[in-house]
Motif scaffolding. Structure first.
Motif, PDB file in Angstrom:
ATOM      1  N   PRO A 321       0.814  -1.226   0.000  1.00  0.00           N
ATOM      2  CA  PRO A 321       0.000   0.000   0.000  1.00  0.00           C
ATOM      3  C   PRO A 321       0.844   1.272   0.000  1.00  0.00           C
ATOM      4  O   PRO A 321       0.517   2.239  -0.698  1.00  0.00           O
ATOM      5  N   THR A 322       1.926   1.255   0.747  1.00  0.00           N
ATOM      6  CA  THR A 322       2.807   2.427   0.782  1.00  0.00           C
ATOM      7  C   THR A 322       3.496   2.625  -0.566  1.00  0.00           C
ATOM      8  O   THR A 322       3.639   3.757  -1.055  1.00  0.00           O
ATOM      9  N   LEU A 323       3.918   1.514  -1.189  1.00  0.00           N
ATOM     10  CA  LEU A 323       4.534   1.601  -2.517  1.00  0.00           C
ATOM     11  C   LEU A 323       3.561   2.201  -3.523  1.00  0.00           C
ATOM     12  O   LEU A 323       3.944   3.026  -4.361  1.00  0.00           O
ATOM     13  N   LEU A 324       2.307   1.795  -3.456  1.00  0.00           N
ATOM     14  CA  LEU A 324       1.298   2.317  -4.379  1.00  0.00           C
ATOM     15  C   LEU A 324       1.140   3.826  -4.199  1.00  0.00           C
ATOM     16  O   LEU A 324       1.103   4.585  -5.184  1.00  0.00           O
ATOM     17  N   LYS A 325       1.056   4.273  -2.962  1.00  0.00           N
ATOM     18  CA  LYS A 325       0.880   5.707  -2.700  1.00  0.00           C
ATOM     19  C   LYS A 325       2.081   6.519  -3.174  1.00  0.00           C
ATOM     20  O   LYS A 325       1.932   7.603  -3.751  1.00  0.00           O
ATOM     21  N   LYS A 326       3.284   5.988  -2.953  1.00  0.00           N
ATOM     22  CA  LYS A 326       4.496   6.692  -3.394  1.00  0.00           C
ATOM     23  C   LYS A 326       4.538   6.795  -4.911  1.00  0.00           C
ATOM     24  O   LYS A 326       4.899   7.832  -5.463  1.00  0.00           O
ATOM     25  N   ASN A 327       4.159   5.708  -5.586  1.00  0.00           N
ATOM     26  CA  ASN A 327       4.181   5.715  -7.046  1.00  0.00           C
ATOM     27  C   ASN A 327       3.122   6.663  -7.611  1.00  0.00           C
ATOM     28  O   ASN A 327       3.365   7.324  -8.620  1.00  0.00           O
ATOM     29  N   ALA A 329       1.971   9.416  -6.109  1.00  0.00           N
ATOM     30  CA  ALA A 329       2.448  10.789  -5.864  1.00  0.00           C
ATOM     31  C   ALA A 329       3.497  11.182  -6.903  1.00  0.00           C
ATOM     32  O   ALA A 329       3.466  12.295  -7.451  1.00  0.00           O
ATOM     33  N   ASP A 330       4.406  10.268  -7.185  1.00  0.00           N
ATOM     34  CA  ASP A 330       5.444  10.511  -8.188  1.00  0.00           C
ATOM     35  C   ASP A 330       4.814  10.727  -9.557  1.00  0.00           C
ATOM     36  O   ASP A 330       5.182  11.647 -10.301  1.00  0.00           O
ATOM     37  N   TYR A 331       3.838   9.901  -9.887  1.00  0.00           N
ATOM     38  CA  TYR A 331       3.176   9.959 -11.195  1.00  0.00           C
ATOM     39  C   TYR A 331       2.452  11.299 -11.364  1.00  0.00           C
ATOM     40  O   TYR A 331       2.511  11.927 -12.433  1.00  0.00           O
ATOM     41  N   LYS A 332       1.768  11.737 -10.325  1.00  0.00           N
ATOM     42  CA  LYS A 332       1.035  13.011 -10.399  1.00  0.00           C
ATOM     43  C   LYS A 332       1.988  14.172 -10.626  1.00  0.00           C
ATOM     44  O   LYS A 332       1.675  15.118 -11.374  1.00  0.00           O
ATOM     45  N   GLU A 333       3.148  14.124  -9.990  1.00  0.00           N
ATOM     46  CA  GLU A 333       4.135  15.196 -10.159  1.00  0.00           C
ATOM     47  C   GLU A 333       4.675  15.216 -11.589  1.00  0.00           C
ATOM     48  O   GLU A 333       4.931  16.280 -12.169  1.00  0.00           O
ATOM     49  N   ILE A 334       4.839  14.026 -12.174  1.00  0.00           N
ATOM     50  CA  ILE A 334       5.290  13.957 -13.568  1.00  0.00           C
ATOM     51  C   ILE A 334       4.231  14.525 -14.499  1.00  0.00           C
ATOM     52  O   ILE A 334       4.529  15.309 -15.412  1.00  0.00           O
TER      53      ILE A 334
END
Length: 341
Positions: A321-327, A329-334
């Motif tokens: 779940p934490t990996l999903l949230k981090k990915n 957040a990263d995707y939205k910034e891109i």
């Protein structure tokens, strides 16, 4: 053409196995073309599983006329004796054969043994006695289960993730198989797509003379790539060494291997893609991961209910779940242009 022998089985094949999981994603006609082309160009080991939807059926349709010339490995995920026999009979029917060369327990959470109360290993022995299987194998993503299986002396083959991102413990397991004369079948040799230089991956696998890599093939261009290495095998170069060291620095640790055992998600999240999007988008042409379809796939993460089922099922112990949230957040910034790829 380099050959490899799978331990005490005596099975000797071209060091290029055909991983048939991806052919479930293409048409029967296209899959048949890939399988026939692989056979025509010297590939003799074909790996599938009862869990790979219609993969077995496609192999049966394409290769039944050369059955005696090939090695077929398939798997049962069943945890009951009744399920074991149902799976085996179904596999035999779909593969259009009366025997399986290597029949494997598919990623069990424990090492099946005689007398363990499940009856699974006894069923394997009975199937072998009946001539329905030739050799007993096991696949796994859990190091402790794999080690137990190899040391038990009960298994002829082990299938385990192995690529140039391997840890010292992984390498020790491969060496243990050689010592115990257990055939080692290398899956995830491209780490689920995170390793993008197949030539480097091929050259690294070639260093292990007792290891049979199976390459997942979905497109003809992928098959052609691996076939080209048979007569002109890539050799380890300084450039490859530098590339592998860079990949190890970036990827070793808590990254998703895309094994898929966390699936399905009750909310329909494509975990095995979404939990490693940060790596995928930086290691492959990014356009394919920025489409409207990919964006919709990633935004599904916002529907996560935090049930923790994916975390419990991960054989690598990842905090999914934490990996999903981090990915996400990263995707939205891109997407917003506030982070570069």
């Amino acid at each position: 053409m380099q050959q490899v022998t799978l331990g005490r089985t005596g099975i000797t094949v071209n060091k290029n196995g055909f991983g048939a999981l991806p052919i479930q994603r293409v048409s029967t006609e296209y899959a048949g073309m890939l399988l026939k082309k692989a056979y025509a160009n010297g590939i003799r080991y074909f790996d599938t599983a009862r869990s790979y939807t219609d993969s077995e059926e496609k192999i049966g349709l394409a290769l039944s006329d050369v059955r005696k010339e090939i090695i077929i490995a398939t798997k049962t995920p069943s945890t009951t004796v009744e399920g074991f026999w149902n799976d085996l009979e179904t596999s035999l029917r779909l593969l259009k054969t009366d025997y399986i060369d290597v029949y494997q327990f598919h990623n069990p959470s424990f090492c099946p043994k005689p007398g363990d109360g499940t009856g699974l290993y006894e069923a394997m022995l009975e199937a072998k006695k009946q001539g329905k299987i030739r050799f007993i194998g096991i696949t796994n993503h859990r190091l402790h289960v794999a080690e137990e299986a190899v040391r038990s002396g009960l298994y002829d083959t082990l299938q385990f993730p192995f690529c140039y991102l391997a840890t010292e413990k992984d390498l020790a397991l491969v060496n243990l198989c050689k010592q115990q004369n257990v055939g080692f079948i290398s899956m995830k040799a491209l780490s689920g797509g995170l390793i993008t230089n197949s030539a480097a991956a091929y050259a690294w696998q070639a260093k292990f003379d007792h290891v049979l890599p199976i390459w997942g093939v979905q497109r003809e261009c992928e098959l052609d790539e691996f076939l080209s290495y048979q007569d002109n095998p890539p050799v380890m170069t300084e450039e490859f060494e530098q590339l592998m060291e860079k990949d190890r620095t970036e990827l070793i640790g808590d990254f998703c291997r895309a094994c898929g055992y966390c699936m399905p998600c009750p909310k329909g999240i494509e975990i095995s893609q979404c939990a490693r999007m940060a790596q995928l988008i930086r290691r492959s042409p990014s356009a394919g991961f920025l489409t409207e379809e990919s964006q919709a796939m990633m935004m599904k993460i916002e529907e996560c209910i935090g049930c923790g089922a994916c975390k419990k099922k991960c054989p690598y112990g990842l905090d999914t779940p934490t990996l999903l949230k981090k990915n996400l957040a990263d995707y939205k910034e891109i997407l917003a242009g506030t982070k570069t790829i």
